[in-house]
Write a protein that holds these residues in place. Sequence first.
Motif, PDB file in Angstrom:
ATOM      1  N   GLY A  27     -45.350   8.874  -6.313  1.00  0.00           N
ATOM      2  CA  GLY A  27     -44.329   7.947  -6.443  1.00  0.00           C
ATOM      3  C   GLY A  27     -44.703   6.714  -7.327  1.00  0.00           C
ATOM      4  O   GLY A  27     -43.788   5.572  -6.875  1.00  0.00           O
ATOM      5  N   GLY A  28     -45.707   6.870  -8.151  1.00  0.00           N
ATOM      6  CA  GLY A  28     -46.030   5.703  -8.712  1.00  0.00           C
ATOM      7  C   GLY A  28     -47.221   4.820  -8.095  1.00  0.00           C
ATOM      8  O   GLY A  28     -47.547   3.744  -8.783  1.00  0.00           O
ATOM      9  N   GLY A  29     -47.787   5.444  -7.217  1.00  0.00           N
ATOM     10  CA  GLY A  29     -48.906   4.651  -6.498  1.00  0.00           C
ATOM     11  C   GLY A  29     -50.008   4.518  -7.263  1.00  0.00           C
ATOM     12  O   GLY A  29     -50.961   3.558  -7.166  1.00  0.00           O
ATOM     13  N   LEU A  30     -50.604   5.574  -8.118  1.00  0.00           N
ATOM     14  CA  LEU A  30     -51.774   5.505  -9.008  1.00  0.00           C
ATOM     15  C   LEU A  30     -51.212   4.699  -9.969  1.00  0.00           C
ATOM     16  O   LEU A  30     -52.088   4.085 -10.361  1.00  0.00           O
ATOM     17  N   LYS A  31     -50.190   4.874 -10.654  1.00  0.00           N
ATOM     18  CA  LYS A  31     -49.822   4.227 -11.727  1.00  0.00           C
ATOM     19  C   LYS A  31     -49.856   2.410 -11.537  1.00  0.00           C
ATOM     20  O   LYS A  31     -50.372   1.699 -12.204  1.00  0.00           O
ATOM     21  N   GLU A  32     -49.419   2.150 -10.287  1.00  0.00           N
ATOM     22  CA  GLU A  32     -49.661   0.858  -9.987  1.00  0.00           C
ATOM     23  C   GLU A  32     -51.311   0.458  -9.590  1.00  0.00           C
ATOM     24  O   GLU A  32     -51.430  -0.837 -10.058  1.00  0.00           O
ATOM     25  N   ALA A  33     -51.956   1.350  -9.151  1.00  0.00           N
ATOM     26  CA  ALA A  33     -53.366   1.073  -8.997  1.00  0.00           C
ATOM     27  C   ALA A  33     -53.892   0.623 -10.418  1.00  0.00           C
ATOM     28  O   ALA A  33     -54.575  -0.272 -10.692  1.00  0.00           O
ATOM     29  N   ALA A  34     -53.456   1.351 -11.419  1.00  0.00           N
ATOM     30  CA  ALA A  34     -54.125   1.280 -12.734  1.00  0.00           C
ATOM     31  C   ALA A  34     -53.570  -0.093 -13.443  1.00  0.00           C
ATOM     32  O   ALA A  34     -54.525  -1.097 -13.731  1.00  0.00           O
ATOM     33  N   VAL A  35     -52.386  -0.422 -13.008  1.00  0.00           N
ATOM     34  CA  VAL A  35     -51.690  -1.729 -13.539  1.00  0.00           C
ATOM     35  C   VAL A  35     -52.354  -2.869 -12.851  1.00  0.00           C
ATOM     36  O   VAL A  35     -52.704  -3.978 -13.330  1.00  0.00           O
ATOM     37  N   ARG A  36     -52.575  -2.922 -11.448  1.00  0.00           N
ATOM     38  CA  ARG A  36     -53.063  -3.760 -10.934  1.00  0.00           C
ATOM     39  C   ARG A  36     -54.679  -4.074 -11.235  1.00  0.00           C
ATOM     40  O   ARG A  36     -55.018  -5.477 -11.283  1.00  0.00           O
ATOM     41  N   ALA A  37     -55.329  -3.077 -11.293  1.00  0.00           N
ATOM     42  CA  ALA A  37     -56.736  -3.213 -11.613  1.00  0.00           C
ATOM     43  C   ALA A  37     -56.980  -3.842 -13.168  1.00  0.00           C
ATOM     44  O   ALA A  37     -57.820  -4.732 -13.105  1.00  0.00           O
ATOM     45  N   ALA A  38     -55.937  -3.470 -13.762  1.00  0.00           N
ATOM     46  CA  ALA A  38     -56.100  -4.124 -15.185  1.00  0.00           C
ATOM     47  C   ALA A  38     -55.725  -5.591 -15.137  1.00  0.00           C
ATOM     48  O   ALA A  38     -56.543  -6.665 -15.833  1.00  0.00           O
ATOM     49  N   LYS A  39     -54.883  -5.784 -14.206  1.00  0.00           N
ATOM     50  CA  LYS A  39     -54.392  -7.333 -14.003  1.00  0.00           C
ATOM     51  C   LYS A  39     -55.504  -8.216 -13.158  1.00  0.00           C
ATOM     52  O   LYS A  39     -56.008  -9.298 -13.673  1.00  0.00           O
TER      53      LYS A  39
END
Length: 799
Positions: free
Chosen positions: A626-638
Amino acid sequence: MPNFIVKKVAVLGAGVMGAQIAAHCVNAKVPVVLFDLPAKEGPKNGIVLKAIENLKKLNPAPLGDKDDAALIEVANYEDNLDVLAGCDLIIEAIAERMDWKHDLYKKVAPHIAPNAIFASNTSGLSITALSEGFDAGLKERFCGVHFFNPPRYMHLVELIPTAATRSDILDQLEGFLTTTLGKGVVHAKDTPNFIANRVGIFGMLATIYQAEQFGLSVDVVDDLTGKKLGRASSGTFRTADVVGLDTMAHVIKTMQDNLQDDPFFAVYKTPEVLAKLVAAGTLGSKSGAGFYKKVGKDILRLDFASGEYVPGGAKADDLVGRILKEKDPVKKMKSLRESTNKQAQFLWSIFRDAFHYIAIHGATIADNARDIDFAMRWGFGWNVGPFETWQASGWQQVATWVKEDIDAGKALCATPLPAWVFEGPVADKGGVHTSEGSWSISRSTFVPRSNLAVYDRQAFRAPVLGAGAETGATAGVTFFEDDSVRIWHQNDDVLILSFKTKMHVIGPGVVAGMEKAIAEAEKNFKGLVIWHADAAEGGAFSAGADLQAMLPLFMSGGVKAIEPAVSQLQNAHQALKYANIPVVAAVAGLALGGGCELMMHAAKRVAALESYIGLVEVGVGLVPGGGGLKEAAVRAAKDAKGTDLLQFLKNYFTNAATANVSKSALEAQKMGYLGQDDVIVFNAFELLHVAKVEARAMFDAGYRPPMRKLVPVTGRHGIATIGAQLINMRDGGFISAHDFKLGKMIAEVVCGGDIDNGSMVSEQWLLDMERKAFMELLNHPKTQERIMGMMQTGKPVRN
């Protein structure tokens, strides 16, 4: 009332309670100094240092983040009494001996600042007697503040004034305990053991007595008096083991020493079985044996007749189990009273004894019936207090039955029920709790709830059965409601979305509800808050995706039929993230899998301290979809801000690949599920208020949703690095082959797939990868085994 700001707390005594009270102050970011005696050898503060080390090992954990143990300042009574001058609140928590406490007070009193509050965490000694010897100035700033063990988790704090205590001191302390430390405060009168221990220990003694009368074993009694009665799952004897049999014996002794005139005095006799266990040093869980003993994997129970430990695990009779499942409390109590089954008769007798006891003692221990009910709910883990149970079961009828038993000599004492039970306002209203307030026996009037300013922060206060106050499930104005959600508001500028599904799981109805709520909030409101009516009473934020709802789709159309539902969930979460008004997730309890993903997509999170957050999909053989891994990638980049992205990614990867769940909101912040600017709230009853304040503030500050940006990823390089670690784990036997496969797939998604290190991809690219991995796993027989196992047993299958 002027602000009461606690700049520093001193805790006197680094025993189990003192150290844990200090730990909870640190959880709440309140600077604290922990005192004890100077050590006879080694470093002078050795006793305190050892206690702080021990905090890191205790389970359940007293600290929301173990590293915060370092924030507790250490002190001893010889060198550091000058530190007390800078403390606004001083809590004494040494052993329960009046002479020891008085000796300590003489030492510290000259160093207490002129406006500081001084309080004792005694569990039952007289507060008035403790204050003897103080000058008038300190006397009026002294009271009892009784935390329950373990102080981080138990909601109850009893506040006990003396005749000399200033009322503004109590109000200030109540505000601090409620908001800052997250507690539920009840005011107790200065009588032995106050409210909860007085009623609770009487109840345990009556239960032990009746168990012997009816010849019931400890395991059957615990099965009858635990979850089936809506009480702590540990029941009676297991609770005694956890509390410590020496502690229980001490509380009983306080009653023996101070309550000679009590009509129930005979019941305060230390049960022979308890005295024998304590004499033998068999003190319960802490000594490895008490009423129960663990031998290997088996739990043995004490057999009262032989004094030996024998195999346990016996349960309540089916007939009694069925009676206890009855939803109508009137029918349930009648069935227990009239049944010839000895377990049912045992249950009726302990209810009768409790009703008899609170009717006789209610006036002397508490101001009103509500405080007695809350004390038992918050201090002993009862779902329903004793007065609430009596009232719900039919006030007059139950009173008549209790009277009949007293007259027939079946009760524990011959003292009749007081007249107020049968005549006057209580009889007319059918009970002690009404919309006007709760009955005060001593004042002969119904007393409304406290109107201190701190309670303006609780949109829905802890409800009392029979008082008919609005609850979060029915209050306000409903915009839309169906079986899955309620969308509503409180006649103000923030819309609220509440889930109605079991454990607030997310199925098609909830997804549709989110879409509706965002559209309405964008049109007519300043913000949207996702909050559930049972948030403060131990409900979940969301246990994740509704696997049951997917079954019919799966049966009729196979895996393909499920893909649109996964797409819909991803889109709903993206819609939350990019909504044109701020969406605030008010989180308490479990936020697992899809619940964690939903929360990650909100503009902001307001989380109760007791929030247990994690992406747990690998437990059912899936990856977050549900987007959890996508958010992990976004947050790690941030987080990486252009530095080594892989270092930041590993944290998110590991948490998802091992289904790691935070043990507190503070830990969730460290894990990256909560941001540093998210708000942690200590009192779950204040969650809705704070979430609405945050939503309004964001709107008023000119909120705009984030811009859609490309995300830098590590590609093949990241997949290879993480893959090498996974191979070591698999070959070392730490993970199964299927876990290896899951780990590899998670790595592929968070690293962005088979592309160059430093490539920029869109969120949709990552979502598509996530969904593809999710669908592939759904087809896998090992995953299907895990899903079926979880649905049948509720436990993860390791295959």
